[in-house]
Enzyme design. Structure first.
Site, PDB file in Angstrom:
ATOM      1  N   ASP A 202       0.634  -1.334   0.047  1.00  0.00           N
ATOM      2  CA  ASP A 202      -0.109   0.131  -0.085  1.00  0.00           C
ATOM      3  C   ASP A 202       0.934   1.167   0.127  1.00  0.00           C
ATOM      4  OD1 ASP A 202      -1.177  -2.218   1.616  1.00  0.00           O
ATOM      5  OD2 ASP A 202      -2.891  -1.148   1.109  1.00  0.00           O
ATOM      6  N   ASP A 229      -1.146  -2.746  -4.043  1.00  0.00           N
ATOM      7  CA  ASP A 229      -1.673  -1.407  -3.897  1.00  0.00           C
ATOM      8  C   ASP A 229      -0.617  -0.582  -4.204  1.00  0.00           C
ATOM      9  OD1 ASP A 229      -4.428  -2.166  -3.648  1.00  0.00           O
ATOM     10  OD2 ASP A 229      -4.719  -1.302  -1.402  1.00  0.00           O
ATOM     11  N   ASN A 286      -6.270  -4.401  -4.704  1.00  0.00           N
ATOM     12  CA  ASN A 286      -7.569  -3.721  -5.206  1.00  0.00           C
ATOM     13  C   ASN A 286      -7.349  -2.347  -6.023  1.00  0.00           C
ATOM     14  OD1 ASN A 286      -7.001  -3.253  -2.256  1.00  0.00           O
ATOM     15  ND2 ASN A 286      -8.902  -1.626  -2.582  1.00  0.00           N
ATOM     16  N   HIS A 378     -11.363  -3.123   6.958  1.00  0.00           N
ATOM     17  CA  HIS A 378     -11.158  -4.529   6.318  1.00  0.00           C
ATOM     18  C   HIS A 378     -11.366  -5.816   7.317  1.00  0.00           C
ATOM     19  CE1 HIS A 378     -10.151  -1.782   2.833  1.00  0.00           C
ATOM     20  NE2 HIS A 378      -9.106  -1.488   3.287  1.00  0.00           N
TER      21      HIS A 378
HETATM   22 FE   LIG Z   1      -6.138  -2.493  -0.492  1.00  0.00          FE
END
Ligand SMILES: [Fe+2]
Length: 543
Positions: A202, A229, A286, A378
């Protein structure tokens, strides 16, 4: 008994002896006691967010010196390495100018060759390989949205490499001529030799991401595991301008989750000082989905990164495996079919069966969204994936699982099916690379912070939220204290280094960004110890 069964049993005997010797050396010898997983399970520890720090920072602008293009059109840029096999490496780069506008004309990849010259002496390139080149477009058939078409993306596999050896290389097209400056990398060491693996997730492209990467470079890794990410190009409208920490909040009228694809080019330049000399292995998150026209997804991710999927018998770039310095890495896709009846599961089972733990004693798996997570963000989002795949990974004795997605740090006690189990993997979340969405600070067990049923919907797959069936949280969705399977959690940006010491010991250190400015300072640290005496479960499978 098969040859492989015998091999695993020999591995078990040797490792049990080593574990016993090394525990004694560590505890008696060093003076500073670093805990080992043998001492676990540990009482849960929480370090809350330090209010002296900022929770996030803005993205670097496109004209930042680390992001802007500073070479002529066909000069190679965004150079990156990826492991193909212990004796082969992918070299990737970009040439030509990307375009963004209402009408864009894709470049012709055949107009620029893909060559890598390499050798073991600076300035002398005894070997040469050629590869493939391609482009992709990101098209938005909505009024006012801009389209993008990439520069030419080159991928060349160089082979015949020796372990632990320096190679000098140039890439480009010698006929133009436009060859890069000389770069150098060192191949990963042989199994049994010290191997430093950096783990980040991320990351994004903010000033916090800059601190993370500069700190990581200081720690001198031999490879980088990037757990998804990457760029956060989807925090933007197609017109660029300013990225937002929350896309849907800032741009509620957007007809689709837009992206500003030049951020990918900026990220490639930003990463080049690291990725041109240290291989980076990626798995999709994602933020890489990036839907566009004709329901096409993941186009940038799929085109920009060479991964050893073919080399590992996978027919998809979304999941693959590779060996590096005594570790077999398995990279799994959470945003493609992960069910027991699907192609990924069949590939995973076949891959697990092929592992020779005399060559790669360590088995490390990675995917983007964590299965074990006590933050509100999450929480239980990928329970369906866990229910499909956890038993298989457990049976084959996965040692460590790295994930991201949650923008904070958390290390679990060894766990299987939410029950503490010395045979279970050590799960670690490091989704704290520094992106624009900010660090996560709420825990699901904090008063009033237990997510409701409609929160945390996965971008792929179903919802399998569950109430715990045993233990102190029996019958409940959230615990009322830090769960027993969560050993250590802290809200801060950072990265990790897994130092594989030998076939049973690996030192895991989490480096918080604020530690960059202090001598010998770091966050969570522990020796992760393999216990091959628990090989019996995998022996049953192999025999
Ligand atoms: Fe993510």
């Amino acid at each position: 008994m098969t040859g492989l069964t015998q091999a695993v049993m020999e591995d078990c005997k040797v490792c049990v002896a080593l574990v016993m010797i090394l525990v004694a050396v560590d505890v008696v010898g060093s003076g500073v006691h670093i805990p080992t997983t043998l001492e676990g399970p540990f009482e849960p520890v929480t370090w809350s967010f330090d209010p002296m720090l900022r929770r996030g920072s803005d993205d670097l602008p496109m004209d930042h010196p680390r992001l802007k293009k500073n070479v002529t059109s066909n000069f190679p840029e965004q150079i990156a390495l990826a492991i193909s096999s212990p004796t082969a490496m992918w070299v990737s780069w970009v040439t030509g100018n990307a375009q963004i506008g209402l009408n864009v004309t894709p470049l012709d990849p055949s107009t620029v060759a893909s060559e890598v010259w390499y050798g073991m002496e600076s300035g002398k390139y005894s070997m040469k390989r050629t590869g493939v080149s391609m482009i992709y477009s990101q098209l938005y058939p909505f009024e006012g949205l801009l389209n993008y078409t990439s520069g030419i993306i080159h991928h060349v596999k160089i082979d015949g490499l020796k372990p632990g050896t320096k190679y000098y290389y140039k890439c480009g097209d010698s006929s133009i001529p436009e060859m890069s400056e000389e770069h150098v990398f060192k191949t990963l060491p042989l199994p049994g030799t010290n191997n430093r693996i950096a783990v980040i997730g991320d990351l994004g492209l903010t000033s916090n991401s800059t601190t993370t990467i500069d700190h990581l470079i200081q720690n001198d890794p031999s490879m980088v595991l990037m757990v998804g990410d990457l760029t956060y190009a989807n925090q933007y409208r197609t017109t660029g301008w300013k990225g937002a920490p929350c896309f849907s909040c800032a741009f509620p009228d957007a007809p689709i989750r837009e992206t500003f694809q030049p951020r990918w080019d900026g990220w490639g330049r930003f990463m080049e000082p690291l990725t041109s000399r240290v291989p980076m292995m990626v798995v999709e998150g994602n933020h890489e989905i990036e839907p566009q026209a004709a329901e096409i997804t993941f186009k940038s991710y799929q085109t920009r990164f060479a991964v050893p999927s073919e080399e590992s018998g996978s027919n998809s770039n979304f999941y693959y495996s590779f060996d590096a310095g005594g570790v077999h890495f398995i990279m799994l896709g959470a945003y493609v079919n992960y069910n027991t009846t699907g192609a990924q599961y069949a590939w995973l089972e076949a891959d697990l069966q092929k592992i020779d733990r005399r060559v790669t004693p360590w088995l490390v798996a990675s995917w983007h969204p964590p299965w074990y997570n006590s933050y509100s963000s999450h929480y239980q989002e990928f329970e369906c994936m866990r229910l499909q795949m956890e038993a298989l990974l457990y049976r084959y004795g996965v040692d460590i699982v790295f994930s991201g997605h949650v923008h904070a740090y958390e290390r679990m006690n060894r766990v299987y099916n939410y029950t503490m189990d010395p045979r279970g993997p050590v799960y670690i979340t490091v989704g704290d690379g520094g992106n624009i969405e900010k660090v996560d600070v709420d825990h699901a067990d904090d008063p009033g912070k237990c997510p409701s049923a409609g929160d945390n919907m996965p971008e792929y797959g179903g919802v399998c939220h569950l109430n715990f069936t045993s233990g102190p949280a029996k019958g409940k969705f959230c615990w009322d204290r830090q769960p027993e399977w969560s050993a250590y959690r802290e809200s801060s940006f950072g990265h990790g280094i897994l130092e594989v010491v030998n076939s049973t010991y690996a030192l895991w250190t989490w480096h918080r960004n604020q530690d960059k400015y202090k001598e010998n300072s770091h966050g969570d640290q522990i020796y992760i110890v393999r216990q091959p005496q628990y090989c019996s479960a995998s022996l049953k499978i192999i025999a």
